[in-house]
Write an enzyme that holds these catalytic residues in place. Structure first.
Site, PDB file in Angstrom:
ATOM      1  N   GLU A  43      -5.627  -2.144   4.096  1.00 31.95           N
ATOM      2  CA  GLU A  43      -4.620  -3.076   3.586  1.00 31.95           C
ATOM      3  C   GLU A  43      -3.459  -2.386   2.850  1.00 31.95           C
ATOM      4  O   GLU A  43      -2.774  -3.032   2.051  1.00 31.95           O
ATOM      5  CB  GLU A  43      -5.284  -4.123   2.678  1.00 31.95           C
ATOM      6  CG  GLU A  43      -6.184  -5.068   3.450  1.00 31.95           C
ATOM      7  CD  GLU A  43      -6.521  -6.295   2.629  1.00 31.95           C
ATOM      8  OE1 GLU A  43      -5.990  -7.374   2.932  1.00 31.95           O
ATOM      9  OE2 GLU A  43      -7.327  -6.170   1.671  1.00 31.95           O
ATOM     10  N   HIS A  47      -9.062 -15.087  -0.034  1.00 31.24           N
ATOM     11  CA  HIS A  47      -9.099 -13.623  -0.030  1.00 31.24           C
ATOM     12  C   HIS A  47      -8.865 -13.043  -1.426  1.00 31.24           C
ATOM     13  O   HIS A  47      -9.740 -12.385  -1.976  1.00 31.24           O
ATOM     14  CB  HIS A  47      -8.048 -13.140   0.979  1.00 31.24           C
ATOM     15  CG  HIS A  47      -7.929 -11.654   1.094  1.00 31.24           C
ATOM     16  ND1 HIS A  47      -7.124 -11.036   2.024  1.00 31.24           N
ATOM     17  CD2 HIS A  47      -8.462 -10.639   0.382  1.00 31.24           C
ATOM     18  CE1 HIS A  47      -7.203  -9.729   1.901  1.00 31.24           C
ATOM     19  NE2 HIS A  47      -8.005  -9.459   0.906  1.00 31.24           N
TER      20      HIS A  47
HETATM   21 MN    MN Z   1      -8.275  -7.439   0.326  1.00 31.14          MN
END
Ligand code: MN
Length: 238
Positions: free
Chosen positions: A78, A168
């Site tokens: 990410e 998330h």
């Molecule tokens: Mn994450």
């Protein structure tokens, strides 16, 4: 390496440990800082648990999310959260991505996270919520795993300090490591307070003017909590 840069990287390593100690990061999540001399690069840890990061674990990534590391190390999937926000926001010099637990309910319900007290004025009027389904459909792993997804997240963040990511976590932007750490910690605290207050009745939130004024005031006091958080975090590890 020059001394100022060395100090910055030490602060970034310490920030990882502070954010774990304060319940914002756990085995997951990350914090980065923009390179002070090369604004098209940022520093972030290699792919590892944030509570174990030292300055030797930091590497450089560019604003397309490409890693530049002589040792060939890898970083987080990410990283595109960071690269896309730095690309979109020249004013941002540090980014935190976390899965801190208390903010999750605000990403998945109609309840919007708002500044409930003078420590959370940086949230502004309303905290935006990023819905990955709008960009990538209904079968993703929810991760920001490409620059295109990073751009869609940065677009929802806009000029705000914090955006929630549905199901998330959240992303926090700051002008410095100390500011992004402060904001990430107080976003988590604010979410906890707001949930408590919602059980009692209708909430009297800060006005826009109060949010701006309290945020400006707190920005002059970032060093004070930093010293305490640092001492406590390092005591718990070393
Ligand atoms: Mn994450």
């Amino acid at each position: 390496m020059d001394e100022a840069l060395n100090d910055l990287l030490q602060d970034l390593a310490v920030a990882n440990r502070i954010l774990v100690n304060e319940g914002v990061l756990d085995g997951f999540g990350h914090i980065s800082v923009r390179h002070p001399q090369h604004p098209d690069r940022f520093f972030i840890a290699r792919s590892m648990a944030p509570g174990l990061v030292t300055a030797a674990d930091l590497l450089q990534v560019d604003l397309d999310g490409v890693v530049h590391d002589e040792q060939g190390r890898r970083t987080y999937v990410e990283r595109f959260i960071h690269s896309a926000i730095y690309a979109a926001r020249p004013d941002v010099h540090s980014v935190v991505h976390s899965h801190s637990p208390s903010i999750i309910p605000f990403g998945v319900t109609g309840a919007r996270l708002r500044p409930i007290c003078h420590m959370s004025g940086f949230l502004g009027a309303v905290t935006p919520v990023y819905e990955i389904r709008h960009s990538a459909g209904e079968s993703t792993d929810l991760l920001i795993s490409s620059q295109a997804l990073g751009r869609s997240l940065a677009q929802v963040l806009g000029s705000a300090s914090v955006a929630l990511m549905r199901g998330h976590g959240s992303v926090t932007a700051g002008q410095s490591i100390k500011q992004s750490v402060f904001r990430a910690i107080y976003t988590e605290k604010t979410a906890r307070l707001q949930m408590e207050a919602m059980r009692l009745g209708e909430i009297n939130f800060l006005t826009d003017g109060e949010a701006q004024a309290t945020s400006a005031m707190n920005d002059t006091h970032l060093q004070r909590p930093w010293e305490m958080w640092k001492r406590q975090a390092l005591r718990n590890w070393d």
